[in-house]
Design a protein around this motif. Structure first.
Motif, PDB file in Angstrom:
ATOM      1  N   ALA A  10       5.188  19.011   9.110  1.00  0.00           N
ATOM      2  CA  ALA A  10       4.065  19.928   8.874  1.00  0.00           C
ATOM      3  C   ALA A  10       3.756  20.081   7.384  1.00  0.00           C
ATOM      4  N   SER A  11       4.729  19.723   6.533  1.00  0.00           N
ATOM      5  CA  SER A  11       4.500  19.906   5.090  1.00  0.00           C
ATOM      6  C   SER A  11       3.873  18.665   4.451  1.00  0.00           C
ATOM      7  N   VAL A  12       3.824  17.544   5.203  1.00  0.00           N
ATOM      8  CA  VAL A  12       3.281  16.305   4.626  1.00  0.00           C
ATOM      9  C   VAL A  12       1.757  16.388   4.542  1.00  0.00           C
ATOM     10  N   LYS A  13       1.228  16.244   3.332  1.00  0.00           N
ATOM     11  CA  LYS A  13      -0.215  16.368   3.126  1.00  0.00           C
ATOM     12  C   LYS A  13      -0.879  15.009   2.905  1.00  0.00           C
ATOM     13  N   ILE A  14      -0.162  14.091   2.264  1.00  0.00           N
ATOM     14  CA  ILE A  14      -0.762  12.809   1.905  1.00  0.00           C
ATOM     15  C   ILE A  14       0.157  11.668   2.342  1.00  0.00           C
ATOM     16  N   ILE A  15      -0.438  10.639   2.954  1.00  0.00           N
ATOM     17  CA  ILE A  15       0.322   9.436   3.304  1.00  0.00           C
ATOM     18  C   ILE A  15      -0.249   8.270   2.505  1.00  0.00           C
ATOM     19  N   ASN A  16       0.629   7.584   1.793  1.00  0.00           N
ATOM     20  CA  ASN A  16       0.200   6.442   0.998  1.00  0.00           C
ATOM     21  C   ASN A  16       1.008   5.223   1.445  1.00  0.00           C
ATOM     22  N   VAL A  17       0.301   4.136   1.769  1.00  0.00           N
ATOM     23  CA  VAL A  17       0.973   2.919   2.235  1.00  0.00           C
ATOM     24  C   VAL A  17       0.846   1.855   1.157  1.00  0.00           C
ATOM     25  N   LYS A  18       1.968   1.195   0.861  1.00  0.00           N
ATOM     26  CA  LYS A  18       2.002   0.257  -0.256  1.00  0.00           C
ATOM     27  C   LYS A  18       2.655  -1.054   0.159  1.00  0.00           C
ATOM     28  N   PHE A  19       2.134  -2.159  -0.387  1.00  0.00           N
ATOM     29  CA  PHE A  19       2.777  -3.460  -0.203  1.00  0.00           C
ATOM     30  C   PHE A  19       3.269  -3.896  -1.570  1.00  0.00           C
ATOM     31  N   HIS A  20       4.587  -4.134  -1.692  1.00  0.00           N
ATOM     32  CA  HIS A  20       5.137  -4.459  -3.001  1.00  0.00           C
ATOM     33  C   HIS A  20       6.273  -5.448  -2.839  1.00  0.00           C
ATOM     34  N   ASP A  21       6.189  -6.569  -3.570  1.00  0.00           N
ATOM     35  CA  ASP A  21       7.267  -7.565  -3.522  1.00  0.00           C
ATOM     36  C   ASP A  21       7.585  -8.009  -2.097  1.00  0.00           C
ATOM     37  N   GLY A  22       6.552  -8.169  -1.299  1.00  0.00           N
ATOM     38  CA  GLY A  22       6.740  -8.647   0.065  1.00  0.00           C
ATOM     39  C   GLY A  22       7.257  -7.605   1.041  1.00  0.00           C
ATOM     40  N   LYS A  23       7.338  -6.356   0.604  1.00  0.00           N
ATOM     41  CA  LYS A  23       7.835  -5.307   1.501  1.00  0.00           C
ATOM     42  C   LYS A  23       6.822  -4.178   1.607  1.00  0.00           C
ATOM     43  N   TRP A  24       6.902  -3.486   2.746  1.00  0.00           N
ATOM     44  CA  TRP A  24       5.993  -2.370   3.000  1.00  0.00           C
ATOM     45  C   TRP A  24       6.711  -1.039   2.776  1.00  0.00           C
ATOM     46  N   TYR A  25       6.001  -0.108   2.162  1.00  0.00           N
ATOM     47  CA  TYR A  25       6.556   1.223   1.908  1.00  0.00           C
ATOM     48  C   TYR A  25       5.544   2.286   2.290  1.00  0.00           C
ATOM     49  N   VAL A  26       6.078   3.458   2.602  1.00  0.00           N
ATOM     50  CA  VAL A  26       5.185   4.601   2.795  1.00  0.00           C
ATOM     51  C   VAL A  26       5.668   5.736   1.899  1.00  0.00           C
TER      52      VAL A  26
END
Ligand SMILES: [Zn+2]
Length: 378
Positions: free
Chosen positions: A156-172
């Protein structure tokens, strides 16, 4: 980039923290994400060109709001933008605007057109707690994506989700905003709560929290719509429409229910230092199957979660006790087991003569057990 890196900083009475987890999209989801990057980059470059041309040809400076207002036109001209969630597109325009702000404030060079290696992240600026479930995160237009969440967090506290592709890997990256709570004055009060179906919560002080009428109404409406949907022809346009509408009402009811549970948990944590409740995992095993179908279960679990973190944030205590015989045993001190089926609402003790609501009787037993556990621990 290291996963599960956590940073936090305080801002007034709010704490902003960012959690980073590894994402594991399927091949198909990965394709959708790359396609989203491509379309967002296309919009970014188009919006940049729009700003540059307008200034060069007409001497007019275009701002973020102008471009946001133009977004529907661009979407009509380039229907492929429909593939991207509208908030993600808006965020692209915000990024460009920020690039201009940085330029005007002499912190950066003039914004550049981006090539595919320069655009590898997207942002959902308005996350909802319904976007998280069982180590998965819901990315609109992409789907439910597996997420390796090593650290606990409050959805409930999460306001922003950012998805990133870096060095062949996925992050959130999950940006949470939590209110920094001022230390509360101790109330020195303890309470036991019994979770039920007739009343959602009954307390050892004889207080009841019911499911409000409007919520019952919404739930009835939801059931009616489900029946209507099942009568529509499979694969028909009407069925699709009804399905869409049903999902909307379903989300609305889920949010109403959550709001209500937040209010109950807030009210209890504000007024009591020690809250005792039944251990739901054990209760789960004892449950009878007809009851199991009820909405009750979902609400109980949520309420327990809300109580747990609200109590923790406020420096208060929540104790979970084994639920055996809490509704049968007499809370009047004699300890007599008074058998009664679910339709009997009153606890009447033949030994000590106590007459009390059955759920309040259970809540008092739960409180006594909790205090015992607390006593043994100290
Ligand atoms: Zn008794």
């Amino acid at each position: 980039m290291r996963p599960s890196k956590s940073t936090s900083k305080s801002r007034g009475n709010e704490t902003v923290s960012v959690l980073r987890f590894r994402l594991e999209p399927t091949k198909e989801q990965e394709q959708k994400l790359f396609r989203t990057f491509f379309l967002c980059r296309k919009l970014y470059n188009q919006a940049l060109e729009d700003r540059v041309m307008s200034y060069r040809e007409k001497g007019i400076t275009i701002h973020y709001t102008d471009q946001q207002n133009r977004l529907p036109v661009w979407k009509r001209e380039h229907p492929e933008y429909q593939e991207v969630h509208s908030q993600v597109l808006q965020n692209v325009l915000q990024r460009l605007d920020q690039a201009f702000v940085n330029f005007f404030e002499k912190r950066a060079k003039f914004p550049k057109f981006k090539n595919k290696f320069m655009f590898r992240s997207i942002t959902y600026p308005q996350a909802r707690d319904t976007y998280f479930h069982d180590n998965q995160v819901y990315l609109p237009k992409i789907g439910w994506v597996r997420m390796r969440a090593h650290l606990p967090f409050d959805p409930a506290s999460v306001k922003i989700i950012n998805v990133k592709f870096h060095d062949g890997k996925w992050y959130v990256n999950l940006t949470s905003v939590t209110k920094t709570i001022a230390p509360r004055t101790e109330t020195c009060k303890s309470v036991g709560i019994d979770l039920g179906l007739l009343s959602l919560v009954a307390t050892s002080d004889g207080e009841f929290f019911e499911n409000p009428k409007w919520l019952q109404k919404s739930e009835k409406r939801l059931k009616r719509m489900q029946r209507q949907l099942s009568r529509k022809k499979k694969g028909s346009k009407n069925r699709q429409k009804a399905k869409h509408k049903l999902q909307g009402v379903h989300d609305h009811v889920a949010n109403q229910r959550k709001d209500h549970l937040h209010k109950i948990s807030r009210s209890l944590v504000d007024r009591y230092d020690l809250i005792c409740m039944e251990d739901l995992q054990v209760k789960e095993m004892m449950k009878n199957h007809r009851l199991a179908k009820s909405i009750g279960n979902a609400s109980w679990g949520k309420l327990a979660t809300y109580l747990e973190y609200k109590a923790k944030n406020a420096g208060k205590h929540l104790i979970k006790v084994p639920p055996h015989y809490t509704s049968q045993r007499c809370s009047g001190g004699c300890g007599t087991i008074v058998k009664k089926n679910l339709s009997v609402r009153l606890h009447q003790c033949p030994t000590c003569g106590l007459e009390i609501d059955r759920d309040v009787n259970a809540a008092i037993n739960i409180l006594h057990r909790g205090l015992e556990i607390r006593h043994q621990a100290s």
